[in-house]
Design an enzyme around this catalytic site. Sequence first.
Site, PDB file in Angstrom:
ATOM      1  N   SER A   1       0.667  -4.978  -9.425  1.00 26.98           N
ATOM      2  CA  SER A   1       0.498  -4.913  -8.331  1.00 26.98           C
ATOM      3  C   SER A   1       1.717  -5.757  -7.498  1.00 26.98           C
ATOM      4  O   SER A   1       2.533  -6.712  -8.615  1.00 26.98           O
ATOM      5  CB  SER A   1      -0.913  -6.195  -7.514  1.00 26.98           C
TER       6      SER A   1
ATOM      7  N   MET B   1       4.115   0.278  -4.047  1.00 28.77           N
ATOM      8  CA  MET B   1       3.071   0.047  -4.219  1.00 28.77           C
ATOM      9  C   MET B   1       3.184  -1.550  -5.772  1.00 28.77           C
ATOM     10  O   MET B   1       1.932  -2.530  -5.770  1.00 28.77           O
ATOM     11  CB  MET B   1       1.574   0.367  -5.103  1.00 28.77           C
TER      12      MET B   1
ATOM     13  N   ASP C   1      -1.568  -3.373  -1.033  1.00 23.12           N
ATOM     14  CA  ASP C   1      -0.665  -2.176  -1.974  1.00 23.12           C
ATOM     15  C   ASP C   1      -0.182  -2.638  -3.939  1.00 23.12           C
ATOM     16  O   ASP C   1       0.216  -4.024  -4.075  1.00 23.12           O
ATOM     17  CB  ASP C   1       0.728  -2.287  -1.773  1.00 23.12           C
ATOM     18  N   THR C   2      -0.888  -1.948  -4.550  1.00 24.83           N
ATOM     19  CA  THR C   2      -1.820  -2.588  -5.693  1.00 24.83           C
ATOM     20  C   THR C   2      -1.721  -0.961  -6.561  1.00 24.83           C
ATOM     21  O   THR C   2      -2.134   0.114  -6.238  1.00 24.83           O
ATOM     22  CB  THR C   2      -3.153  -2.996  -5.750  1.00 24.83           C
ATOM     23  N   ILE C   3      -1.690  -0.887  -7.357  1.00 23.53           N
ATOM     24  CA  ILE C   3      -2.243   0.591  -8.423  1.00 23.53           C
ATOM     25  C   ILE C   3      -2.813  -0.540  -9.586  1.00 23.53           C
ATOM     26  O   ILE C   3      -3.080  -1.536 -10.180  1.00 23.53           O
ATOM     27  CB  ILE C   3      -1.003   1.240  -8.749  1.00 23.53           C
TER      28      ILE C   3
END
Length: 511
Positions: free
Chosen positions: A351, A41, A332-334
């Site tokens: 990301s 992520m 997809d990332t936090i």
Amino acid sequence: MIATSHPLSSSAGLAVLAEGGNAVDAAICACAVQCVTDTHMTGIGGDCFVLYAPARGKVRALNGSGMAPAAATPDALRARGVTELTQTSPHSVTIPGAISAWCLLHGEYGTLPLDRLFAPAIRYAEEGFPVTARVARDWASNGDSLQPGDHAARLFLPDGHAPHAGAVMRQPLLGARLREIAARGAAAFYTGETAAKMSRYLQDLGGLHSEQDFHDSMSVARWEDPISAFYRGHEVLECGPNGQGLAALMILRILEGFDMGPDIPQADRIHLLAEATKLAYHHRDALIADPAHCEGLAEQLLSDQVIEALRARVDPAHAGQPALWTEPEHKDTIYLCVVDAEGNAISFINSIFHAFGSTRLDPETGVLFHSRGSSFRLDPAHPNAIGPGKRPMHTIIPGMLRDNGRVTMPFGVMGGHYQAAGHAAFLSAVLDRGLDPQAAMEETRTFAFDGELQVEPGLPDEVRRDLEQRGHRLATASGPLGGAQAIHIDPGTGILTGASDSRKDGMAAGF
């Protein structure tokens, strides 16, 4: 209090707060942990955006998005036979901006040294970390994007398959990079042996990257003024272009002309959100780009004249024509947020774009590169056309809410395209219907995307039928739509209320 989408990230950041570190310290520590434990992520080979609100001072926006190589032009790529910027193409790799952003942020506001902040991440990278349930699910779902026999596949698919929940994974080379950055700052990543190896690796793949591109990117992160708009009397702050925060504000401004309160049927609220989303995203795809190539865009698109014209196009009874979607899908990332004892608040997002980014992992440095450049266009007339030193349009957006000049809630919603619509849906639930942040996160989500209205399981049959009768083509979402974190600050007592989306493995924790 800290809220992240991974338990080890939350616990690491909480420990920093407990020993006297501030919100910036905790956010950097927590993100570094997720670069190890949520490696599909996010990572040091990605980009970062931040909204930071000092307890005393104005809110600042930090743009940590990377730039295209100096040799990258539509003509240069066409000469190489490139007709599309795909996820795994080396031309989808812009010079990562995350480390530049972390170091700029830490240099101005951090209080604990980087070696302390990186210590948990280094330990997990070198000694191992347990794979959590949601991470295992995502890993298995996206592992087939890795190139068989490539370095990333060998690392992330041990024995040829994704690790199961509870398996212990290690990334010692990533730990070594974090040790270098802790000792030497951004120079350890953008200059010297590490930069030479990364540029050589990308060149071997056919990329246009040079060692000078990395040198020039050491200071790529920069402070900017946030953009904002009011919704129901509350000020919503976002990072400006090249991020899509502008789209979130457009959706909210369009919705403000309609009743979204608790007495309105659920189908009405979903329909209005879908229609506002289509309008805002159509403008996002056509116009948002590197700030230098869309000057004045936020002021123009948030003006009363434009918003009123867009709002008039919304038919409460019928679905309008879907916007033309030509952006690559990316999820997809936090996202994490922190509020410290002094009242400093940070909204922080990092990301690598697609799952496992570009899937390109340099075997000498352990850096997994993002694929953010796949957002660029190859049409030289488009404002988001690839070009030397340009930043691509970004989907990752931290958010912040302010009342009467005081920050009341850093918040964010992960989920690629969904993020701008997710910001609007979350804030509407809180401000229109009085839901607390956790309840607002737990609601069934919908998203107008690519000619469909994606819906999570759980939407009542009568609501689905109503939406279909209005002309929406419904599709059950293949997985959870995004994830969210938020911390509400009571303006009267200062009491913090944290929320962490159950769609992820994370948690909110405070003391």
